[in-house]
Design an enzyme around this catalytic site. Structure first.
Site, PDB file in Angstrom:
ATOM      1  N   GLU A   1      -4.173   9.210  11.118  1.00  0.00           N
ATOM      2  CA  GLU A   1      -4.637   7.786  10.496  1.00  0.00           C
ATOM      3  C   GLU A   1      -3.278   7.085  10.114  1.00  0.00           C
ATOM      4  O   GLU A   1      -2.519   7.723   9.490  1.00  0.00           O
ATOM      5  CB  GLU A   1      -5.709   7.984   9.397  1.00  0.00           C
TER       6      GLU A   1
ATOM      7  N   ASP B   1      -2.578   3.390   8.225  1.00  0.00           N
ATOM      8  CA  ASP B   1      -3.243   2.555   7.642  1.00  0.00           C
ATOM      9  C   ASP B   1      -2.267   1.210   6.890  1.00  0.00           C
ATOM     10  O   ASP B   1      -1.314   1.669   6.491  1.00  0.00           O
ATOM     11  CB  ASP B   1      -3.652   2.877   6.329  1.00  0.00           C
TER      12      ASP B   1
ATOM     13  N   GLU C   1      -3.559  -1.704   4.500  1.00  0.00           N
ATOM     14  CA  GLU C   1      -4.973  -2.073   3.562  1.00  0.00           C
ATOM     15  C   GLU C   1      -4.232  -3.480   2.670  1.00  0.00           C
ATOM     16  O   GLU C   1      -3.363  -3.077   2.132  1.00  0.00           O
ATOM     17  CB  GLU C   1      -5.244  -1.229   2.781  1.00  0.00           C
TER      18      GLU C   1
ATOM     19  N   THR D   1      -0.027   1.051   2.023  1.00  0.00           N
ATOM     20  CA  THR D   1       0.110   1.777   3.507  1.00  0.00           C
ATOM     21  C   THR D   1       0.135   3.273   3.335  1.00  0.00           C
ATOM     22  O   THR D   1       0.122   3.527   2.321  1.00  0.00           O
ATOM     23  CB  THR D   1       1.365   1.531   4.312  1.00  0.00           C
ATOM     24  N   ASN D   2      -0.550   4.243   4.442  1.00  0.00           N
ATOM     25  CA  ASN D   2      -0.496   5.511   4.223  1.00  0.00           C
ATOM     26  C   ASN D   2      -0.469   5.952   5.712  1.00  0.00           C
ATOM     27  O   ASN D   2      -0.832   5.427   6.667  1.00  0.00           O
ATOM     28  CB  ASN D   2      -2.080   5.701   3.705  1.00  0.00           C
TER      29      ASN D   2
ATOM     30  N   ARG E   1       3.214  12.901 -10.145  1.00  0.00           N
ATOM     31  CA  ARG E   1       2.129  13.252  -9.065  1.00  0.00           C
ATOM     32  C   ARG E   1       2.390  14.602  -8.402  1.00  0.00           C
ATOM     33  O   ARG E   1       1.382  15.038  -7.980  1.00  0.00           O
ATOM     34  CB  ARG E   1       1.923  12.003  -8.131  1.00  0.00           C
TER      35      ARG E   1
END
Ligand SMILES: *[C@@H]1O[C@H](CO)[C@@H](O)[C@H](O)[C@H]1NC(C)=O
Length: 288
Positions: free
Chosen positions: A100, A102, A104, A118-119, A276
């Site tokens: 995918e 992306d 958004e 974005t990804n 993270r």
């Protein structure tokens, strides 16, 4: 009486116009897939609109599947108080190990900036978010959002300016989307549990319906159909052919523009989020 030259010239002219408008006709390339009439193709196929109200959002998808392409779309996002709304525009394959790419757009209160999120997913794994603010108000005019996806990498661009690059570094063990055909999808929906200021600002339904608009779709792409590609597989693309995008990479001036955007407009980068990833940043982050 028109001379033969004039007739031929106008035939050439009109066939040019005809093929151009065919390429940009939403009826030919897309299906509205959900939203019960909230998504519409209008102006003889030149314009597509999605809308969202309290009962439902809406969405569309491409008729074709693509395996590599340079895909441009112009979007004008929900104006005014768009807090809580998300307009997603992306490429995706199917299945549990999907790929995918992306874009958004996270709405905001009137006058407050949208976030462009974005990804990139490869083989079902994402967690590669980068977010940007924009150097213009994306609700006033149409702007061009492009994805260049070829065997060397993926480049996201806004009005021709590259904002993000995801290189193919399979040689370093990072899976790259290159074997699963993808469709183009877009949807407008309510995500007020997270979209605006992390969910603090809710959608104000007194402003509904919310509408986003699309025009001038253009795909230089390899269409995937019945297990084969419309692009030649064995002849390497030459730089003069119409398939030059298949080998396109960022030249030095575009590298500089990418740096400029990343320095001035990037507001989140997973590659610098050490909290993270306490076990270490993902491997693609460690390559220049
Ligand atoms: C909305 O505006 C606020 C205030 O400027 C900002 O903190 C936030 O990042 C903006 N975007 C979103 C999607 O929340």
């Amino acid at each position: 009486m028109a001379s033969p030259t004039v007739v031929i010239a106008s035939l050439v002219f009109y066939s040019f116009i005809a093929s151009f408008s065919v390429a940009a006709n939403f009826y030919n390339d897309f299906d509205i897939t959900w939203g019960d009439g909230r998504g519409q193709i209008v102006n003889n196929g030149e314009l597509l609109t999605l809308s969202l109200d309290k009962a439902s959002g809406s969405g569309f998808q491409s008729k074709n599947e693509y395996l590599f392409g340079k895909i441009d779309m112009q979007l004008k996002l929900v104006p005014g108080n768009s807090a809580g709304t998300v307009t997603a525009y992306y490429l995706s394959s199917k299945g549990s190990t999907w790929d995918e790419i992306d874009f958004e757009f996270l709405g905001n209160l009137s006058g407050d900036p949208y976030i462009l999120h974005t990804n990139v997913f490869s083989q079902g794994k994402g967690n590669r978010e980068q977010q940007f603010s924009l150097w213009f108000d994306p609700t006033v005019d149409f702007h061009t959002y492009s994805i260049l996806w070829n065997p060397q990498g993926i480049i996201f661009s806004v009005d021709g300016t590259p904002i993000r690059e995801f290189k193919n570094i399979e040689s370093k063990g990072v899976p790259f989307p290159k074997a699963q055909p993808m469709r183009i999808y877009s949807s407008l929906w309510n995500a007020d549990d997270w979209a605006t200021r992390g969910g603090l600002v809710k959608t104000d339904w007194t402003h509904a319906p919310f509408t986003a608009s699309y025009r001038n779709f253009n795909a230089n792409a390899c269409i995937w159909s019945s297990g084969s590609s419309s692009c030649p597989s064995n002849s390497p693309p030459s730089s003069t052919s119409s398939n030059s995008w298949l080998s396109q990479e960022l030249d030095s001036s575009n590298q500089e523009r990418l740096q400029w955007v990343q320095k001035n407009y990037m507001i989140y980068n997973y590659c610098t989020d050490t909290k993270r990833f306490p076990q270490g940043l993902p491997s693609e982050c460690n390559t220049a």
